[in-house]
Scaffold this active site. Structure first.
Site, PDB file in Angstrom:
ATOM      1  N   ARG A 131       0.757  -1.218   0.048  1.00  0.00           N
ATOM      2  CA  ARG A 131      -0.094  -0.113   0.113  1.00  0.00           C
ATOM      3  C   ARG A 131       0.906   1.337  -0.077  1.00  0.00           C
ATOM      4  O   ARG A 131       0.492   2.221  -0.430  1.00  0.00           O
ATOM      5  CB  ARG A 131      -0.816   0.016   1.216  1.00  0.00           C
ATOM      6  CG  ARG A 131      -1.876   1.321   1.423  1.00  0.00           C
ATOM      7  CD  ARG A 131      -2.955   1.249   2.149  1.00  0.00           C
ATOM      8  NE  ARG A 131      -2.793   0.479   3.303  1.00  0.00           N
ATOM      9  CZ  ARG A 131      -2.129   0.615   4.311  1.00  0.00           C
ATOM     10  NH1 ARG A 131      -1.504   1.734   4.310  1.00  0.00           N
ATOM     11  NH2 ARG A 131      -2.226  -0.315   5.520  1.00  0.00           N
ATOM     12  N   LYS A 145      -9.088   6.874 -18.525  1.00  0.00           N
ATOM     13  CA  LYS A 145      -9.504   7.655 -19.710  1.00  0.00           C
ATOM     14  C   LYS A 145      -8.288   7.420 -20.939  1.00  0.00           C
ATOM     15  O   LYS A 145      -7.962   6.252 -21.128  1.00  0.00           O
ATOM     16  CB  LYS A 145     -10.028   8.824 -19.770  1.00  0.00           C
ATOM     17  CG  LYS A 145     -11.019   8.954 -18.464  1.00  0.00           C
ATOM     18  CD  LYS A 145     -12.396   8.487 -18.448  1.00  0.00           C
ATOM     19  CE  LYS A 145     -13.211   8.286 -17.435  1.00  0.00           C
ATOM     20  NZ  LYS A 145     -13.418   9.603 -16.484  1.00  0.00           N
ATOM     21  N   TYR A 167     -16.936  17.171 -13.973  1.00  0.00           N
ATOM     22  CA  TYR A 167     -17.233  15.782 -14.237  1.00  0.00           C
ATOM     23  C   TYR A 167     -18.534  15.546 -13.132  1.00  0.00           C
ATOM     24  O   TYR A 167     -18.235  15.986 -12.074  1.00  0.00           O
ATOM     25  CB  TYR A 167     -15.922  15.060 -13.820  1.00  0.00           C
ATOM     26  CG  TYR A 167     -16.343  13.505 -13.713  1.00  0.00           C
ATOM     27  CD1 TYR A 167     -16.719  12.832 -14.890  1.00  0.00           C
ATOM     28  CD2 TYR A 167     -15.843  12.731 -12.504  1.00  0.00           C
ATOM     29  CE1 TYR A 167     -17.007  11.472 -14.755  1.00  0.00           C
ATOM     30  CE2 TYR A 167     -16.164  11.678 -12.447  1.00  0.00           C
ATOM     31  CZ  TYR A 167     -16.869  10.879 -13.446  1.00  0.00           C
ATOM     32  OH  TYR A 167     -17.116   9.361 -13.494  1.00  0.00           O
ATOM     33  N   ASP A 189      -7.856  19.448 -13.347  1.00  0.00           N
ATOM     34  CA  ASP A 189      -8.121  18.099 -13.796  1.00  0.00           C
ATOM     35  C   ASP A 189      -7.870  18.128 -15.483  1.00  0.00           C
ATOM     36  O   ASP A 189      -8.785  18.875 -16.266  1.00  0.00           O
ATOM     37  CB  ASP A 189      -9.752  17.956 -13.450  1.00  0.00           C
ATOM     38  CG  ASP A 189     -10.125  16.428 -14.054  1.00  0.00           C
ATOM     39  OD1 ASP A 189      -9.583  15.993 -14.660  1.00  0.00           O
ATOM     40  OD2 ASP A 189     -11.191  15.899 -13.423  1.00  0.00           O
TER      41      ASP A 189
HETATM   42  C1  PLP Z   1     -13.663   9.839 -15.388  1.00  0.00           C
HETATM   43  C2  PLP Z   1     -13.513  11.239 -14.819  1.00  0.00           C
HETATM   44  C3  PLP Z   1     -12.961  11.566 -13.483  1.00  0.00           C
HETATM   45  C4  PLP Z   1     -13.241  10.481 -12.555  1.00  0.00           C
HETATM   46  O1  PLP Z   1     -12.252   9.406 -12.708  1.00  0.00           O
HETATM   47  P1  PLP Z   1     -12.478   7.724 -12.477  1.00  0.00           P
HETATM   48  O2  PLP Z   1     -11.293   7.170 -12.765  1.00  0.00           O
HETATM   49  O3  PLP Z   1     -13.826   7.640 -12.979  1.00  0.00           O
HETATM   50  O4  PLP Z   1     -12.732   7.843 -10.821  1.00  0.00           O
HETATM   51  C5  PLP Z   1     -12.600  13.036 -13.333  1.00  0.00           C
HETATM   52  N1  PLP Z   1     -12.533  13.899 -14.154  1.00  0.00           N
HETATM   53  C6  PLP Z   1     -12.891  13.517 -15.517  1.00  0.00           C
HETATM   54  C7  PLP Z   1     -12.808  14.820 -16.281  1.00  0.00           C
HETATM   55  C8  PLP Z   1     -13.292  12.389 -15.772  1.00  0.00           C
HETATM   56  O5  PLP Z   1     -13.425  12.210 -17.207  1.00  0.00           O
END
Ligand code: PLP
Length: 380
Positions: free
Chosen positions: A46, A195, A98, A170
């Protein structure tokens, strides 16, 4: 070294024990110690695992970050970042984030006494100082999900710095191939590696990078103390995906441009949202802070009924949540990814369709959209 080379090699020297060219999946929870506290840098998985370390070093390099932290999901990274704050602190957030980020802020942190102010991307870009005020943290996403709004990272970073607030970007939609927020003054860059970085719709993961040693130390502490860490196989899948990020992004961007050209000329499409369009309100900023405009495209049709039926009529495009994989996806944000925003200060328009343009043949992608749009019920 250039981006493409770093994506393939940083953190990924051939394995010293065996010469394995590909970083091994260290599928172990614990590590032998020679004497109490004497070990090769790893004691419990961890805290750290060599496969995860390789990923952290590679992604940090791609974001021009000194320090990188991998998490079990994008929201795992968000949770850990939010623990840099205390109840009562004020967060300024773009109002088009998001859906899962908004759900966490409004349903987990707000009831605990954290304060959130939501600002439109345009308001924040044009007068950031007026909105930052006494905020402890500014949270932006750019381009935003699902409306593809663009926030001026450098302008917000300068205002945040002047006000003593942290800026988190982000950058999931852009990826480090198209945009590097730390170079523009952000304190932390965040990715959902689920993604584009993973890129094959086969893993869930998150990442946070920073150049601030104090933030890095605290995030390292929170990573092990909160425990939102990726397993070694998940870390390896992202590491493998990242090797092809550059070539994939080139194709995502080129295919998106083709799809946008098609949609923009279609009489059943009311409006196309893509930062690469000169008429897009964020086009100038995007052209300045991004290397290309990305593979995410949203568009508006006449009505909710039309949007909901259209997304079910495609065959090359798969109706599914998520984005950034090699395969093209289509979805209806208001009822799918962004259902959690329906009650918030900003709801995804019900006649909005979101595309994650994959790397298939652009002809096939356009052809499939053409047949799906042609099958739309006649206008009254
Ligand atoms: C999918 C997404 C998240 C969250 O990520 P997870 O891996 O699903 O927890 C945060 N910000 C954006 C822009 C996203 O597309």
């Amino acid at each position: 070294m250039q981006f493409e080379t770093r994506a393939i090699h940083v953190g990924q020297e051939p394995d010293p024990a065996t010469g394995a060219v590909t970083t091994p999946i260290y599928q172990t929870s614990t590590f032998a110690q020679e004497a109490v506290g004497v070990h090769k840098g790893y004691d419990y998985a961890r805290v750290a695992n060599p496969t995860r370390t390789a990923l952290e070093e590679c992604l940090a390099s791609l974001e021009n970050a000194e320090h990188g932290h991998a998490f079990s999901s994008g929201l795992g990274a968000t949770t850990s970042i939010m623990h840099l704050l205390d109840p009562g602190d004020r967060v300024v957030c773009v109002n088009d984030v998001y859906g899962g980020t908004f759900r966490m802020f409004s349903q987990v942190y707000e009831p605990k006494g954290y304060r959130f102010d939501y600002v439109t991307p345009d308001e924040l870009s044009s007068d950031p100082a007026a909105h930052v005020g006494d905020a402890r943290l500014v949270w932006i996403e750019t381009p935003t999900n699902p409306l593809l709004n663009v926030v001026d990272i450098a302008a917000v970073a300068a205002a945040a710095r002047a006000a003593g607030a942290l800026l988190v970007v982000d950058s999931t939609f852009a990826t480090p191939y198209l945009q590097n927020p730390l170079d523009l003054g952000a304190d932390i860059v965040l990715h959902s590696t689920t993604k584009y970085l993973g890129g094959h719709s086969d893993v869930v993961g998150g990442f946070a990078g920073t150049n601030d040693p104090t933030i890095a130390d605290r995030l390292r502490f929170l990573q092990k103390s909160l425990g939102a860490v990726p397993g070694p196989f998940d870390a390896w899948l992202v590491l493998r995906g990242v090797k092809t990020l550059a070539v994939r992004m080139e194709r995502h961007c080129a295919n998106a441009r083709r799809v946008v050209e098609f949609l923009a000329g279609h009489d059943r499409v009311t409006r196309v949202l893509w930062p690469g369009l000169p008429e897009h309100p964020g086009h100038e900023i995007a052209a300045r802070q991004m290397r290309d405009f990305g593979g995410m495209v949203s568009f508006l049709v006449d009505s909710e009924e039309e949007a909901v039926s259209l997304v079910a009529r495609t065959s090359v495009w798969t109706l599914a949540e998520s984005l950034g994989g090699v395969e093209s996806l289509i979805e209806h944000p208001a009822r799918m990814t962004h259902a959690a925003t329906a009650t918030g200060p900003f709801a995804a328009p019900t006649n909005l369709v979101r595309l994650s343009v994959g790397i298939e043949s652009a002809d096939d992608l356009v052809g499939d959209l053409a047949q799906a749009l042609a099958a739309a019920p006649a206008r009254v």
